[in-house]
Scaffold this motif. Structure first.
Motif, PDB file in Angstrom:
ATOM      1  N   VAL A  34     -90.207 -12.729-102.394  1.00 26.59           N
ATOM      2  CA  VAL A  34     -88.743 -12.830-102.370  1.00 26.59           C
ATOM      3  C   VAL A  34     -88.305 -13.864-101.340  1.00 26.59           C
ATOM      4  O   VAL A  34     -87.424 -14.702-101.610  1.00 26.59           O
ATOM      5  CB  VAL A  34     -88.105 -11.446-102.091  1.00 26.59           C
ATOM      6  N   LEU A  35     -88.912 -13.849-100.146  1.00 30.59           N
ATOM      7  CA  LEU A  35     -88.557 -14.831 -99.122  1.00 30.59           C
ATOM      8  C   LEU A  35     -88.901 -16.248 -99.571  1.00 30.59           C
ATOM      9  O   LEU A  35     -88.148 -17.193 -99.290  1.00 30.59           O
ATOM     10  CB  LEU A  35     -89.268 -14.503 -97.806  1.00 30.59           C
ATOM     11  N   LEU A  36     -89.999 -16.421-100.264  1.00 34.95           N
ATOM     12  CA  LEU A  36     -90.377 -17.734-100.779  1.00 34.95           C
ATOM     13  C   LEU A  36     -89.360 -18.235-101.803  1.00 34.95           C
ATOM     14  O   LEU A  36     -88.952 -19.399-101.772  1.00 34.95           O
ATOM     15  CB  LEU A  36     -91.768 -17.673-101.409  1.00 34.95           C
ATOM     16  N   VAL A  37     -88.910 -17.367-102.683  1.00 32.14           N
ATOM     17  CA  VAL A  37     -87.903 -17.752-103.679  1.00 32.14           C
ATOM     18  C   VAL A  37     -86.596 -18.125-102.996  1.00 32.14           C
ATOM     19  O   VAL A  37     -85.967 -19.134-103.348  1.00 32.14           O
ATOM     20  CB  VAL A  37     -87.701 -16.610-104.704  1.00 32.14           C
ATOM     21  N   ILE A  38     -86.182 -17.352-101.999  1.00 35.03           N
ATOM     22  CA  ILE A  38     -84.951 -17.664-101.269  1.00 35.03           C
ATOM     23  C   ILE A  38     -85.081 -19.013-100.559  1.00 35.03           C
ATOM     24  O   ILE A  38     -84.153 -19.836-100.587  1.00 35.03           O
ATOM     25  CB  ILE A  38     -84.605 -16.531-100.275  1.00 35.03           C
ATOM     26  N   ALA A  39     -86.225 -19.258 -99.944  1.00 33.18           N
ATOM     27  CA  ALA A  39     -86.440 -20.535 -99.255  1.00 33.18           C
ATOM     28  C   ALA A  39     -86.394 -21.700-100.241  1.00 33.18           C
ATOM     29  O   ALA A  39     -85.817 -22.757 -99.938  1.00 33.18           O
ATOM     30  CB  ALA A  39     -87.771 -20.512 -98.522  1.00 33.18           C
ATOM     31  N   LEU A  40     -86.978 -21.537-101.422  1.00 28.13           N
ATOM     32  CA  LEU A  40     -86.934 -22.600-102.429  1.00 28.13           C
ATOM     33  C   LEU A  40     -85.505 -22.861-102.909  1.00 28.13           C
ATOM     34  O   LEU A  40     -85.110 -24.013-103.105  1.00 28.13           O
ATOM     35  CB  LEU A  40     -87.822 -22.239-103.619  1.00 28.13           C
ATOM     36  N   ILE A  41     -84.724 -21.816-103.087  1.00 28.65           N
ATOM     37  CA  ILE A  41     -83.335 -21.979-103.520  1.00 28.65           C
ATOM     38  C   ILE A  41     -82.537 -22.727-102.456  1.00 28.65           C
ATOM     39  O   ILE A  41     -81.791 -23.663-102.758  1.00 28.65           O
ATOM     40  CB  ILE A  41     -82.697 -20.608-103.845  1.00 28.65           C
ATOM     41  N   VAL A  42     -82.711 -22.342-101.200  1.00 28.58           N
ATOM     42  CA  VAL A  42     -81.997 -23.020-100.112  1.00 28.58           C
ATOM     43  C   VAL A  42     -82.418 -24.476-100.026  1.00 28.58           C
ATOM     44  O   VAL A  42     -81.582 -25.373 -99.870  1.00 28.58           O
ATOM     45  CB  VAL A  42     -82.230 -22.284 -98.768  1.00 28.58           C
ATOM     46  N   TRP A  43     -83.723 -24.738-100.156  1.00 22.34           N
ATOM     47  CA  TRP A  43     -84.211 -26.125-100.103  1.00 22.34           C
ATOM     48  C   TRP A  43     -83.636 -26.946-101.248  1.00 22.34           C
ATOM     49  O   TRP A  43     -83.212 -28.095-101.054  1.00 22.34           O
ATOM     50  CB  TRP A  43     -85.736 -26.137-100.150  1.00 22.34           C
ATOM     51  N   LEU A  44     -83.589 -26.370-102.458  1.00 21.52           N
ATOM     52  CA  LEU A  44     -83.031 -27.084-103.603  1.00 21.52           C
ATOM     53  C   LEU A  44     -81.550 -27.368-103.413  1.00 21.52           C
ATOM     54  O   LEU A  44     -81.068 -28.459-103.751  1.00 21.52           O
ATOM     55  CB  LEU A  44     -83.248 -26.286-104.889  1.00 21.52           C
ATOM     56  N   LEU A  45     -80.805 -26.398-102.870  1.00 22.75           N
ATOM     57  CA  LEU A  45     -79.380 -26.620-102.636  1.00 22.75           C
ATOM     58  C   LEU A  45     -79.162 -27.736-101.622  1.00 22.75           C
ATOM     59  O   LEU A  45     -78.277 -28.574-101.792  1.00 22.75           O
ATOM     60  CB  LEU A  45     -78.710 -25.319-102.159  1.00 22.75           C
ATOM     61  N   ARG A  46     -79.964 -27.783-100.574  1.00 17.79           N
ATOM     62  CA  ARG A  46     -79.836 -28.848 -99.584  1.00 17.79           C
ATOM     63  C   ARG A  46     -80.261 -30.184-100.170  1.00 17.79           C
ATOM     64  O   ARG A  46     -79.660 -31.209 -99.890  1.00 17.79           O
ATOM     65  CB  ARG A  46     -80.671 -28.536 -98.346  1.00 17.79           C
ATOM     66  N   PHE A  47     -81.296 -30.180-100.979  1.00 15.08           N
ATOM     67  CA  PHE A  47     -81.812 -31.428-101.557  1.00 15.08           C
ATOM     68  C   PHE A  47     -80.814 -31.996-102.578  1.00 15.08           C
ATOM     69  O   PHE A  47     -80.537 -33.186-102.573  1.00 15.08           O
ATOM     70  CB  PHE A  47     -83.165 -31.163-102.227  1.00 15.08           C
TER      71      PHE A  47
END
Length: 54
Positions: A34-47
């Motif tokens: 779950v933490l990995l998915v949240i981190a990927l979503i945040v990274w995609l939003l920033r990117f």
């Protein structure tokens, strides 16, 4: 007879701890996913949003 009861009790205690350990590892695995998915979503939003610095 008493030795047999003691051996069974020790095996039961070991299995109890092992079962609890496996369940906690399974829970921690899901928390990590779950933490990995949240981190990927945040990274995609920033990117995708991007900070445009001039």
């Amino acid at each position: 007879m008493n030795i047999l009861v003691a051996i069974i009790a020790i095996v039961a205690i070991i299995l109890l701890f092992t079962g609890g350990f496996v369940q906690s590892l399974n829970f921690l695995l899901w928390v990590g996913v779950v933490l990995l998915v949240i981190a990927l979503i945040v990274w995609l939003l920033r990117f995708l949003g991007g900070k445009k610095t001039v």
